[in-house]
Design an enzyme around this catalytic site. Structure first.
Site, PDB file in Angstrom:
ATOM      1  CD  GLU A 132      -1.254  -6.411   5.027  1.00  0.00           C
ATOM      2  OE1 GLU A 132      -0.827  -6.589   3.904  1.00  0.00           O
ATOM      3  OE2 GLU A 132      -1.431  -5.111   5.557  1.00  0.00           O
ATOM      4  CG  HIS A 179      -3.504  -3.749   3.080  1.00  0.00           C
ATOM      5  ND1 HIS A 179      -2.538  -3.176   3.951  1.00  0.00           N
ATOM      6  CD2 HIS A 179      -4.213  -2.780   2.301  1.00  0.00           C
ATOM      7  CE1 HIS A 179      -2.597  -1.780   3.826  1.00  0.00           C
ATOM      8  NE2 HIS A 179      -3.567  -1.628   3.165  1.00  0.00           N
ATOM      9  CB  CYS A 216      -1.152  -0.122   1.076  1.00  0.00           C
ATOM     10  SG  CYS A 216      -2.503   0.839   0.663  1.00  0.00           S
TER      11      CYS A 216
HETATM   12  N1  GLN Z   1      -1.859   6.941   2.725  1.00  0.00           N
HETATM   13  C1  GLN Z   1      -1.981   5.895   1.463  1.00  0.00           C
HETATM   14  C2  GLN Z   1      -3.425   5.940   0.914  1.00  0.00           C
HETATM   15  O1  GLN Z   1      -4.420   6.328   1.426  1.00  0.00           O
HETATM   16  C3  GLN Z   1      -1.740   4.551   1.761  1.00  0.00           C
HETATM   17  C4  GLN Z   1      -3.007   3.895   2.496  1.00  0.00           C
HETATM   18  C5  GLN Z   1      -2.172   2.510   3.067  1.00  0.00           C
HETATM   19  O2  GLN Z   1      -1.084   2.319   3.189  1.00  0.00           O
HETATM   20  N2  GLN Z   1      -3.235   1.733   3.927  1.00  0.00           N
HETATM   21  O3  GLN Z   1      -3.436   5.790  -0.316  1.00  0.00           O
END
Ligand code: GLN
Length: 544
Positions: free
Chosen positions: A521, A519, A388
């Site tokens: 995970e 994600h 992410c």
């Molecule tokens: N801050 C970034 C976004 O909003 C990544 C979000 C995250 O890592 N969950 O896109």
């Protein structure tokens, strides 16, 4: 109609003794008996979900496939039950009140007084039954957050009591308690557990089972004492000493035949507990032949003088599963990216690791340290998995240091940057303008199509994947062609081809340099390790 059974798990004495893991383990045991099991978590706070909570205070925000942002315990349920849960498995005080107020405004109470009791517990019961029905569960485990005696969870205990009156033979109560052994006395004390059991009696509930958490196993004297004073059959006192790993706990519980006792209490058919699959995993963990050193470089680790790894709990578990299946014991180090900002020379310590992961995150702090980290692992060919934010910052690093766009950034940090290689998603823009922060990101399951001949295509072994998301920003499509012309490969895209879900470098340039917008995970399970983590761990072992 099928008789549904409910197991309420409540906490006595103090928090943090493993109510969530106990609930998950009970789930694993009952499932292994061939029952259909689902699990619910009740969080007593007013927040509608965990999405707006500060990670350093609350820990990880777990995301379900339907996009629900919830407590990390839900992750444990999914991992132990090896199943996917939904929004109906999670409830907070805020959700319950919100629904009751909505119904009231809708005249659904037909003009009568709407009262805290019984209307709030009735809504709680409706939700519990609804979750049981959705999963078509034989056994539904309900973990009541907080500790007995707290003001906040009384209304949920009231709901549990009411459900027991309605279905006396179908509801069981498990109290997870704690038995301290004060060093000055050197003896395990049962009194706090006795008080907790009485406090529970005070709200009309009698525990059927007590899971007695302690540093050492319980002796028979202690079991008898708790039994007498807490009004519980001695055989239903389950000894739960500190375990080396949370995954040992279902096996430990079964030493005291917890599954059979629960079946008996609930009038379930007698069936054998079969933890063969589970112990298969536990043995993999015990039989590791080598080590692999993984650094998780994050920005949410500082909590006073303590290192807080709870924020990345699913990432940590995902690393463990894939490592065990690869026959390696993972040594996981938590590195605070802010330390690299204070002292750049420290970056060289990254050479001590076989692989580096940058997990998700938000906002500006610690980001420079992360970008430096990514540069270092790219240049030194250390396997890298960016998740992410870790993917977005990979693209920023590449734009800055390979394409020479020194000003490249994400709108989240610098909206005035001349090269916004990561920008706000179109439908997120209006949400932010209206300060609509709750449950408003791109959340939950989305599919991605993978490019042939890439690392991820090989890792997944499939052309199309579905993963869970939680983000507001994305790689700016405007710059994709230029980034690609300089070697970065966008190896996964949304089905309509508009969103970049994965960026990587070809193996001819780097052994493993992959960033994913989702994600992975959240889908890693002890009985089903995640393919992408497994590929990363394999690359790390190779480097080691
Ligand atoms: N801050 C970034 C976004 O909003 C990544 C979000 C995250 O890592 N969950 O896109």
């Amino acid at each position: 109609m099928k008789k549904r059974k409910y197991i309420f798990v409540v906490g006595g004495v103090m928090s943090g003794v493993g109510k969530g893991i106990s609930s998950s383990s009970i789930g694993a045991i009952m499932k292994s008996k061939g029952f259909k099991v689902t699990a619910l978590k009740i969080d007593p706070y007013i927040n509608i979900d965990a999405g707006t909570m500060n990670p350093t205070e609350h820990g990880e925000v777990f995301v379900l496939r339907d996009g629900d942002e919830c407590d990390q315990d839900m992750g444990n349920y999914e991992r132990f039950l090896n199943t996917n849960l939904t929004r109906s498995n999670y409830m907070t005080t805020g959700r319950v009140y919100q629904e009751v107020i909505r119904k009231e405004r809708n005249l659904e109470y037909k003009g009568k007084n709407v009262e805290v009791v019984p209307d709030i517990p009735r809504e709680v019961i409706r939700r519990i039954k609804n979750a049981a029905h959705d999963a078509d569960a034989d056994v539904t485990i309900v973990e009541v957050g907080g500790t007995i005696g707290e003001y906040q969870n009384i209304i949920f205990l009231e709901a549990a009591r009411m459900l027991k009156i309605e279905h006396p033979k179908d509801v069981a109560f498990v109290m997870v308690s704690y038995l301290p052994t004060p060093s000055t006395i050197g003896e395990m004390k049962t009194k706090p557990t006795q008080y907790a059991a009485r406090t529970l009696n005070g709200v009309g509930i009698q525990a059927d089972i007590i899971i007695a958490r302690s540093s050492e196993p319980l002796d028979s004297k202690r079991k008898e004492k708790i039994g007498v004073f807490c009004n519980v059959l001695t055989k239903n006192i389950i000894s739960a000493p500190d375990a080396g790993s949370i995954y040992d706990i279902p096996v430990n519980f079964e030493k005291d035949h917890l599954g059979d006792h629960l079946s008996e209490i609930l009038g379930l058919p007698k069936r054998k507990t079969d933890l063969t699959e589970w112990t298969g995993f536990v043995n993999k963990k015990k039989n590791v032949k080598r080590e692999v050193n993984i650094a998780v470089v994050g920005k949410y680790f500082d909590s006073g003088d303590f290192v807080l790894s709870d924020v990345y709990i699913s990432v940590i578990e995902a690393i463990k599963f894939s490592s065990y299946y690869a026959g390696a014991k993972p040594n996981i180090s938590f590195l605070n990216s802010k330390d690299f900002e204070k002292d750049k020379l420290k970056l060289a310590t990254l050479k001590n690791y076989d692989g580096v992961i940058v997990p998700g995150g938000f906002g500006e702090s610690g980001v420079d340290g992360i970008v430096e980290t990514i540069r270092f692992v790219r240049e030194n060919k250390i396997p890298y998995l960016g998740i992410c934010y870790g993917m977005q910052l990979l693209v920023i690093e590449y734009a800055r240091n390979v394409l020479g766009w020194k000003d490249a950034n994400t709108r989240e940090i610098n909206p005035k940057s001349s090269k916004l290689v990561v920008d706000i998603m179109h439908d997120q823009k209006t949400k932010l303008e209206k300060s609509d922060y709750g449950n408003s990101m791109r959340l939950g399951d989305y599919a991605a199509v993978l490019k042939d001949g890439t690392i991820v295509r090989k890792a997944y072994g499939e052309k199309e994947i579905v993963e869970r998301h939680r983000h507001r920003y994305e790689v700016n499509p405007e710059y994709v062609a230029e980034l690609e012309s300089k070697g970065l490969v966008f190896s996964g895209k949304s089905k309509d081809g508009t969103l970049c879900e994965i960026a990587e470098l070809p193996t001819s340039k780097h052994p493993f340099f992959v960033g994913v917008q989702f994600h992975p995970e959240f889908l890693a399970r002890p009985l089903n390790p995640h393919k992408l983590f497994s590929a990363f761990i394999k690359a790390s072992i190779k480097k080691a």
